[in-house]
Write a protein that holds these residues in place. Structure first.
Motif, PDB file in Angstrom:
ATOM      1  N   MET A  67       0.826  -1.211   0.000  1.00 59.03           N
ATOM      2  CA  MET A  67       0.000   0.000   0.000  1.00 59.03           C
ATOM      3  C   MET A  67       0.860   1.261   0.000  1.00 59.03           C
ATOM      4  O   MET A  67       0.481   2.273  -0.574  1.00 59.03           O
ATOM      5  CB  MET A  67      -0.934   0.000   1.215  1.00 59.03           C
ATOM      6  CG  MET A  67      -1.869   1.207   1.292  1.00 59.03           C
ATOM      7  SD  MET A  67      -3.164   1.094   2.549  1.00 59.03           S
ATOM      8  CE  MET A  67      -2.217   1.170   4.059  1.00 59.03           C
ATOM      9  N   GLU A  92      -7.237  -0.635   4.287  1.00 61.64           N
ATOM     10  CA  GLU A  92      -7.584  -0.579   2.872  1.00 61.64           C
ATOM     11  C   GLU A  92      -8.776  -1.484   2.617  1.00 61.64           C
ATOM     12  O   GLU A  92      -8.795  -2.634   3.051  1.00 61.64           O
ATOM     13  CB  GLU A  92      -6.394  -1.033   2.022  1.00 61.64           C
ATOM     14  CG  GLU A  92      -6.617  -0.904   0.521  1.00 61.64           C
ATOM     15  CD  GLU A  92      -5.386  -1.288  -0.283  1.00 61.64           C
ATOM     16  OE1 GLU A  92      -5.491  -1.367  -1.525  1.00 61.64           O
ATOM     17  OE2 GLU A  92      -4.321  -1.516   0.334  1.00 61.64           O
ATOM     18  N   GLN A  93      -9.790  -0.960   1.926  1.00 62.28           N
ATOM     19  CA  GLN A  93     -11.010  -1.721   1.665  1.00 62.28           C
ATOM     20  C   GLN A  93     -11.431  -1.559   0.211  1.00 62.28           C
ATOM     21  O   GLN A  93     -11.248  -0.493  -0.377  1.00 62.28           O
ATOM     22  CB  GLN A  93     -12.144  -1.265   2.586  1.00 62.28           C
ATOM     23  CG  GLN A  93     -11.869  -1.508   4.074  1.00 62.28           C
ATOM     24  CD  GLN A  93     -13.056  -1.127   4.949  1.00 62.28           C
ATOM     25  OE1 GLN A  93     -14.205  -1.172   4.508  1.00 62.28           O
ATOM     26  NE2 GLN A  93     -12.796  -0.753   6.179  1.00 62.28           N
ATOM     27  N   ALA A  94     -11.995  -2.623  -0.321  1.00 61.16           N
ATOM     28  CA  ALA A  94     -12.497  -2.607  -1.699  1.00 61.16           C
ATOM     29  C   ALA A  94     -14.022  -2.565  -1.679  1.00 61.16           C
ATOM     30  O   ALA A  94     -14.661  -3.226  -0.855  1.00 61.16           O
ATOM     31  CB  ALA A  94     -12.014  -3.839  -2.452  1.00 61.16           C
ATOM     32  N   TYR A  95     -14.613  -1.780  -2.577  1.00 62.35           N
ATOM     33  CA  TYR A  95     -16.061  -1.640  -2.659  1.00 62.35           C
ATOM     34  C   TYR A  95     -16.502  -1.777  -4.113  1.00 62.35           C
ATOM     35  O   TYR A  95     -15.851  -1.258  -5.022  1.00 62.35           O
ATOM     36  CB  TYR A  95     -16.514  -0.278  -2.132  1.00 62.35           C
ATOM     37  CG  TYR A  95     -16.285  -0.071  -0.658  1.00 62.35           C
ATOM     38  CD1 TYR A  95     -17.242  -0.447   0.275  1.00 62.35           C
ATOM     39  CD2 TYR A  95     -15.098   0.507  -0.199  1.00 62.35           C
ATOM     40  CE1 TYR A  95     -17.033  -0.254   1.632  1.00 62.35           C
ATOM     41  CE2 TYR A  95     -14.879   0.699   1.155  1.00 62.35           C
ATOM     42  CZ  TYR A  95     -15.856   0.322   2.068  1.00 62.35           C
ATOM     43  OH  TYR A  95     -15.637   0.501   3.408  1.00 62.35           O
ATOM     44  N   ASN A 122      -8.272   3.908  -6.017  1.00 53.87           N
ATOM     45  CA  ASN A 122      -8.725   3.460  -7.332  1.00 53.87           C
ATOM     46  C   ASN A 122     -10.240   3.612  -7.405  1.00 53.87           C
ATOM     47  O   ASN A 122     -10.932   3.552  -6.392  1.00 53.87           O
ATOM     48  CB  ASN A 122      -8.335   1.994  -7.543  1.00 53.87           C
ATOM     49  CG  ASN A 122      -8.540   1.541  -8.967  1.00 53.87           C
ATOM     50  OD1 ASN A 122      -8.467   2.337  -9.893  1.00 53.87           O
ATOM     51  ND2 ASN A 122      -8.831   0.268  -9.160  1.00 53.87           N
ATOM     52  N   ASP A 169     -15.951   0.477  -9.315  1.00 53.63           N
ATOM     53  CA  ASP A 169     -15.306  -0.334  -8.283  1.00 53.63           C
ATOM     54  C   ASP A 169     -14.100   0.412  -7.723  1.00 53.63           C
ATOM     55  O   ASP A 169     -13.251   0.907  -8.475  1.00 53.63           O
ATOM     56  CB  ASP A 169     -14.860  -1.677  -8.851  1.00 53.63           C
ATOM     57  CG  ASP A 169     -16.048  -2.573  -9.209  1.00 53.63           C
ATOM     58  OD1 ASP A 169     -17.192  -2.186  -8.900  1.00 53.63           O
ATOM     59  OD2 ASP A 169     -15.824  -3.654  -9.774  1.00 53.63           O
ATOM     60  N   GLU A 201     -11.016   1.126  -4.524  1.00 59.18           N
ATOM     61  CA  GLU A 201     -10.163   0.750  -3.409  1.00 59.18           C
ATOM     62  C   GLU A 201      -9.929   2.013  -2.586  1.00 59.18           C
ATOM     63  O   GLU A 201      -9.437   3.012  -3.103  1.00 59.18           O
ATOM     64  CB  GLU A 201      -8.840   0.175  -3.901  1.00 59.18           C
ATOM     65  CG  GLU A 201      -8.988  -1.140  -4.645  1.00 59.18           C
ATOM     66  CD  GLU A 201      -7.660  -1.663  -5.164  1.00 59.18           C
ATOM     67  OE1 GLU A 201      -6.617  -1.288  -4.592  1.00 59.18           O
ATOM     68  OE2 GLU A 201      -7.671  -2.419  -6.145  1.00 59.18           O
TER      69      GLU A 201
END
Length: 208
Positions: free
Chosen positions: A1, A26-29, A50, A98, A100
């Motif tokens: 990261m 850190e999370q992804a959605y 991102n 999408d 990050e």
């Protein structure tokens, strides 16, 4: 990261990046996910690695007032402001593409403002740039006719995605401009006849 943050936030000092790495998550959605709702207490500020996030106000009738988009290398100014007063969110934040995200605990905001000059300068610049952008939106609504507002709206979307193909339906545009689908369709048709764009099903191809 760390390398990603250094690339997207080049003004951050190494010490600040180390602090972010040690304390943030850190999370992804997926697209369509609402990451912040009106009325909720905000626990984190958002740094975008991102994807794209839409920041907007939601009316009682379900209408939307688009404020701005968050792109990679940007942060949510409103969550920072709420942090200073421990206030509830007055906005909605929805993932458009999408994403990050780095979630920075708001409890560290004041500490980092004093410890890291690069964080202090980043927060001030974030406030300034978002304030100017919101003023531009307010001026657009207050002083422009609907056809000018639509052109301004399309321009903002083009700048946000950096592309000439906007994945927007007529109804989505109408909701965000707080007008009817029929009005949007009529005005888009005029722009098509003028040669500015080409209309497709659920997306708009910009020609200029």
């Amino acid at each position: 990261m760390n390398q990603t943050i250094k690339k997207l936030f080049p003004s951050f000092s190494n010490a600040l990046i180390e602090d972010i790495s040690a304390n943030a998550t850190e999370q992804a959605y997926e697209a369509g996910t609402v990451v912040m709702r009106t009325g909720q207490y905000i626990k984190n500020t958002i740094l975008v690695l991102n994807g794209s996030i839409k920041i907007y106000r939601e009316g009682e009738d379900g209408g939307e007032f688009l404020m701005y988009y968050l792109q990679p290398g940007q942060a949510c100014a409103i969550s920072m402001i709420c942090a200073t007063k421990s206030e509830k969110s007055q906005i909605m934040a929805k993932v458009v593409e999408d994403a990050e995200l780095v979630m920075v605990p708001l409890s560290l905001m004041d500490k980092w403002m004093m410890q890291h000059r690069s964080w202090y300068e980043f927060v001030i610049e974030t406030y300034r740039s978002r304030f100017e952008e919101v003023l531009e939106v307010v001026d657009n609504i207050a002083f422009r006719a609907m056809d000018e507002r639509l052109e301004f709206y399309i321009k903002r979307h083009k700048e946000a995605c950096g592309c000439n193909d906007l994945r927007l339906s007529h109804q989505e545009i109408a909701t965000e401009l707080n007008t009817s689908r029929e009005v949007v369709s009529r005005l888009l048709k005029k722009l098509e006849q003028r040669g500015d764009l080409k209309l497709h099903r659920n997306h708009i191809e910009l020609l200029k």
